[in-house]
Design a protein around this motif. Structure first.
Motif, short mmCIF file in Angstrom:
data_model
loop_
_atom_site.label_atom_id
_atom_site.label_comp_id
_atom_site.label_asym_id
_atom_site.label_seq_id
_atom_site.Cartn_x
_atom_site.Cartn_y
_atom_site.Cartn_z
N PRO A 66 0.84 -1.22 -0.01
CA PRO A 66 0.33 -0.07 0.14
C PRO A 66 0.78 1.26 0.09
O PRO A 66 0.43 2.16 -0.68
N GLY A 70 -0.47 2.00 -3.06
CA GLY A 70 -2.03 2.29 -2.69
C GLY A 70 -2.69 3.27 -3.30
O GLY A 70 -4.08 3.35 -3.21
N TYR A 71 -2.26 4.43 -3.74
CA TYR A 71 -3.00 5.33 -4.38
C TYR A 71 -3.93 4.95 -5.47
O TYR A 71 -4.84 5.30 -5.81
N LEU A 74 -6.56 3.21 -4.16
CA LEU A 74 -7.82 3.93 -3.64
C LEU A 74 -8.62 4.72 -5.06
O LEU A 74 -9.64 4.55 -4.98
N THR A 81 -9.64 3.02 3.12
CA THR A 81 -9.06 3.36 4.30
C THR A 81 -9.93 3.65 5.67
O THR A 81 -11.39 3.73 5.20
N TYR A 177 -3.40 6.88 1.81
CA TYR A 177 -3.48 5.56 0.92
C TYR A 177 -2.60 4.44 1.55
O TYR A 177 -2.83 3.32 1.32
N LEU A 180 -4.23 1.80 3.77
CA LEU A 180 -5.36 0.76 3.33
C LEU A 180 -5.29 -0.28 4.22
O LEU A 180 -4.67 -1.06 4.58
N ARG A 527 -7.95 11.23 -5.00
CA ARG A 527 -7.91 9.96 -4.15
C ARG A 527 -8.83 9.07 -4.84
O ARG A 527 -9.03 7.80 -4.54
N SER A 528 -9.71 9.28 -5.66
CA SER A 528 -10.68 8.38 -6.28
C SER A 528 -11.09 8.83 -7.94
O SER A 528 -11.09 10.07 -8.07
#
Length: 539
Positions: A66, A70-71, A74, A81, A177, A180, A527-528
């Protein structure tokens, strides 16, 4: 033509038809028998809803850990998270549906969503969440900087974090991130991540690092009863290095979303009938990181001269398409609490730069170049291709600094070369696009970048105790508005005058969107991808 800037020539490449035919097989190493477009439309008529949403971007899955990738997990909504963040960085529920903090600020209790399940069907219990957070505490991960005394499960449905001292930044750090939450089945016997099993609305169906990941909607995701299932049922992401190729793929309907557009492609795509452009200004700044421990860069006058030699407006206009993106200070106006309008703006003043270099003992050599004691000096600046404008900006800086008598060599490699060069001490200069809301509260990112030991993407060989203490107070407590403003001013004023990093331009994210795809919006905190909001149009 903007004064002081000479555009780089266009790079040679394939014809558009050849590029579109060869893109996927070449970039995937020949592993995929069909192109993205063929797989997306297999068994469908041209007007039918695409089977799979195809995304191309510059970011690779360099590791399953992560803290490294991890980003992307996400962004693809595969993992979650404990807490999230809204567009302004304020904490929001995520895997934890609510939380409360004790009056002394030392005990934080997080109540989990009772129906949350991992993609392997197992429950996301408090004990499992505790295990993930304890792994995320291992240095140098972000959570290792938090004063956590213990993390424990309170029954199956709540997690208790006890602190050794108040730490107001914990909520923002738990949205990063690197924290996670993964299922126990994600880990091998050695504790390393072997596969990704998260709790998000999409689960991974195929992962071929570093370039390909495919996901499908997770039907057991515990969405509210009033929220419909995602209209986009499957997603394929491919990392594609060249910005021109990403643009060609969306232009030729081989991709539906293309991130990381170069200026030339952006101008062309704006005229394309079947492609739209969606943009958002990010809390991200293009910076030059300097090794202030080097004798040649230790003198603040040299760093100021480097800054004064830069025509930021010319660079922003010619390479980013908007002169307003020229950075007058480190933190952009999108970070309203941190952008300091009282600061004297960074400016372009070649004569002042020359005066400072002379004062610092940088005399001109017979070839016109400057260096300490009249000895010409060549500095290396490292950058990478993940964001296509970075090498172009580095080349523009190379020319502008040459006019000032400062020789710089541009080295284009991988983004990981910069942290590595920071840690082994070999880095001289580096160019990157730094997201100062990487931790939703900018104080957390700044505290890492400008700590006493510096940071991979921040200071190197430079330290300000005033900055360290101001950031520590902001992260430790919630000072009143006047005190918080004074602390932020201490940080921004010191960074503006000392220039441990030199701001070049603020950042705007542009994404090319196939017009069949509706509901696309961009997250300013990156983030998304907000896939669950998207749907297909039959028009």
């Amino acid at each position: 033509m903007t004064k002081g800037f000479t555009p780089a020539p266009s790079a040679p490449g394939l014809t558009r038809r050849a590029a579109l035919q060869a893109t996927t097989a070449a970039l995937a190493g020949g592993a995929a028998p069909w192109s993205l477009a063929q797989r997306a439309t297999q068994g469908a008529t041209p007007d039918a809803t695409p089977a799979t949403l195809q995304i191309v971007g510059p970011w690779e899955f360099t590791s399953l850990a992560p803290a490294s990738s991890g980003y992307m997990l996400l962004n693809l909504q595969v993992c979650e998270t404990l807490l999230g963040a809204d567009d302004t960085g304020r904490p929001q529920p995520a895997l934890a549906q609510r939380w409360k903090v004790s009056a002394d600020g030392l005990a934080w209790l997080f109540t989990l969503r009772p129906g949350a399940r991992f993609h392997d069907g197992s429950r996301a219990t408090a004990a499992v969440v505790v295990q993930s957070l304890q792994r995320a505490q291992k240095a140098p991960a972000l959570l290792s900087n938090a004063p956590i005394a213990s993390i424990s499960a309170e029954g199956d449905g709540a997690v208790l974090i006890r602190l050794s001292r108040p730490h107001n930044a914990l909520a923002a750090q738990l949205a990063h991130y690197s924290t996670l939450v993964l299922a126990p089945g994600s880990f091998g016997a050695d504790g390393k991540v072997q596969r990704i099993i998260g709790t998000g609305p999409y689960r991974i169906s195929k992962l071929v690092p570093p370039q390909q990941v495919e996901t499908v909607a997770f039907d057991d995701y515990d969405r509210p009863a009033s929220t419909p299932a995602p209209a986009v049922r499957s997603v394929a992401y491919m990392a594609v290095t060249r910005a021109e190729t990403r643009a060609l793929m969306v232009e030729g309907s081989q991709a539906h979303l293309a991130y990381g557009l170069d200026p030339a492609s952006l101008r062309r795509l704006r005229r394309h009938a079947k492609v739209g452009i969606t943009s958002v200004t990010l809390p991200r700044t293009v910076i030059v990181k300097l090794n202030a421990a080097l004798p040649s860069l230790q003198d603040v006058r040299v760093r100021q001269a480097l800054s004064l030699s830069i025509d930021r407006a010319g660079i922003a206009h010619a390479l980013m398409g908007d002169e307003a993106l020229a950075a007058t200070q480190l933190l952009p106006p999108t970070l309203a609490d941190w952008h300091n309008p009282a600061l004297p703006p960074l400016r372009h003043d070649p004569e002042a730069a020359q005066r400072l270099l002379r004062e610092a003992g940088w005399q001109r050599h017979s070839d016109g170049l400057r260096g300490p004691d009249g000895q010409p000096l060549v500095l290396n600046i490292r950058t990478f291709l993940d964001r296509p404008e970075l090498p172009l900006i580095a080349t523009a800086l190379q020319e502008q600094w040459r006019l000032a008598g400062i020789a710089v060599k541009v080295l284009i490699g991988n983004s990981g070369d910069i942290p590595l060069g920071h840690r082994d001490g070999t880095l001289q200069l580096a160019m990157a696009a730094r997201n100062y809301a990487n931790v939703p509260d900018p104080a957390g990112t700044l505290a890492g970048d400008f700590s006493a030991k510096g940071g991979d993407w921040g200071a190197m060989g430079w330290h300000s105790e005033a900055v360290v203490q101001a950031l520590a107070e902001l992260m430790r407590s919630t000072p009143d508005a006047r005190r918080a403003q004074a602390l932020r001013a201490t940080v921004t004023q010191t960074l503006q005058s000392e220039l441990p990093v030199i701001p070049i331009a603020w950042y705007r994210q542009h994404v090319a969107v196939n017009r069949r795809l509706q509901g696309v919006s961009l997250d300013p905190l990156e983030r998304s991808y907000r896939l669950t909001d998207m749907h297909w149009s039959n028009a």
